[in-house]
Design a protein around this motif. Structure first.
Motif, PDB file in Angstrom:
ATOM      1  N   LYS A 182       0.837  -1.205   0.000  1.00 36.60           N
ATOM      2  CA  LYS A 182       0.000   0.000   0.000  1.00 36.60           C
ATOM      3  C   LYS A 182       0.867   1.249   0.000  1.00 36.60           C
ATOM      4  O   LYS A 182       0.586   2.215  -0.713  1.00 36.60           O
ATOM      5  N   TYR A 183       1.934   1.222   0.770  1.00 31.73           N
ATOM      6  CA  TYR A 183       2.842   2.372   0.806  1.00 31.73           C
ATOM      7  C   TYR A 183       3.522   2.549  -0.548  1.00 31.73           C
ATOM      8  O   TYR A 183       3.683   3.660  -1.036  1.00 31.73           O
ATOM      9  N   GLU A 184       3.897   1.439  -1.149  1.00 32.84           N
ATOM     10  CA  GLU A 184       4.527   1.483  -2.473  1.00 32.84           C
ATOM     11  C   GLU A 184       3.562   2.081  -3.510  1.00 32.84           C
ATOM     12  O   GLU A 184       3.963   2.892  -4.346  1.00 32.84           O
ATOM     13  N   ILE A 185       2.298   1.710  -3.423  1.00 36.22           N
ATOM     14  CA  ILE A 185       1.282   2.255  -4.318  1.00 36.22           C
ATOM     15  C   ILE A 185       1.169   3.759  -4.106  1.00 36.22           C
ATOM     16  O   ILE A 185       1.145   4.540  -5.057  1.00 36.22           O
ATOM     17  N   TYR A 186       1.109   4.163  -2.848  1.00 36.19           N
ATOM     18  CA  TYR A 186       0.975   5.589  -2.527  1.00 36.19           C
ATOM     19  C   TYR A 186       2.160   6.392  -3.059  1.00 36.19           C
ATOM     20  O   TYR A 186       1.986   7.426  -3.690  1.00 36.19           O
ATOM     21  N   THR A 187       3.369   5.901  -2.826  1.00 37.37           N
ATOM     22  CA  THR A 187       4.548   6.641  -3.294  1.00 37.37           C
ATOM     23  C   THR A 187       4.619   6.652  -4.820  1.00 37.37           C
ATOM     24  O   THR A 187       5.084   7.632  -5.410  1.00 37.37           O
ATOM     25  N   SER A 188       4.149   5.576  -5.442  1.00 38.44           N
ATOM     26  CA  SER A 188       4.151   5.539  -6.908  1.00 38.44           C
ATOM     27  C   SER A 188       3.207   6.582  -7.485  1.00 38.44           C
ATOM     28  O   SER A 188       3.511   7.208  -8.501  1.00 38.44           O
ATOM     29  N   THR A 189       2.072   6.798  -6.823  1.00 37.82           N
ATOM     30  CA  THR A 189       1.157   7.828  -7.324  1.00 37.82           C
ATOM     31  C   THR A 189       1.714   9.222  -7.063  1.00 37.82           C
ATOM     32  O   THR A 189       1.500  10.126  -7.861  1.00 37.82           O
TER      33      THR A 189
END
Length: 119
Positions: free
Chosen positions: A28-35
């Motif tokens: 989830k954190y990876e998704i957030y940082t990717s956005t």
């Protein structure tokens, strides 16, 4: 007429409805940082992780609110408190204030009426 996918039972091209996919906090954190870095679109991330785009939006909204809460609780020069801890401290202060008020009222009542007998 809508064609159906024989394996999933959904219209072709549509999202698969079935078992929910549980993402790890690190994902989830990876998704957030990717956005945030615009390294991938929400659609690409949804496809990559096998979830719906609304899930990606919800993850981003939750992460943003969590970051805002943490920043609001942070005081320069002190270790930051969580929103829950700050709320708990406020509640304890309110309890102490109410206890003091009750004690003051009891003293005033005792002085005005005096001590009554138990009879």
């Amino acid at each position: 007429m809508v064609s159906r996918d024989a394996t999933s039972g959904t219209a072709t091209g549509g999202p698969r409805r079935g078992k929910r996919k549980k993402l790890a906090p690190s994902q989830k954190y990876e998704i957030y940082t990717s956005t945030l870095t615009s390294s991938a679109t929400q659609r690409e991330l949804a496809e990559q992780y096998g979830v719906d785009r609304t899930t990606i939006r919800a993850i981003c909204a939750t992460a943003k609110q969590g970051a805002l809460d943490a920043l609001a609780a942070a005081v320069p020069g002190r270790r930051g408190k969580s929103a829950e801890q700050a709320e708990l401290d406020e509640a304890r202060a309110e309890i102490d204030r109410l206890k003091a008020t009750i004690c003051e009222q009891a003293v005033v009542l005792h002085l005005e009426r005096g001590k009554d007998s138990w009879d």
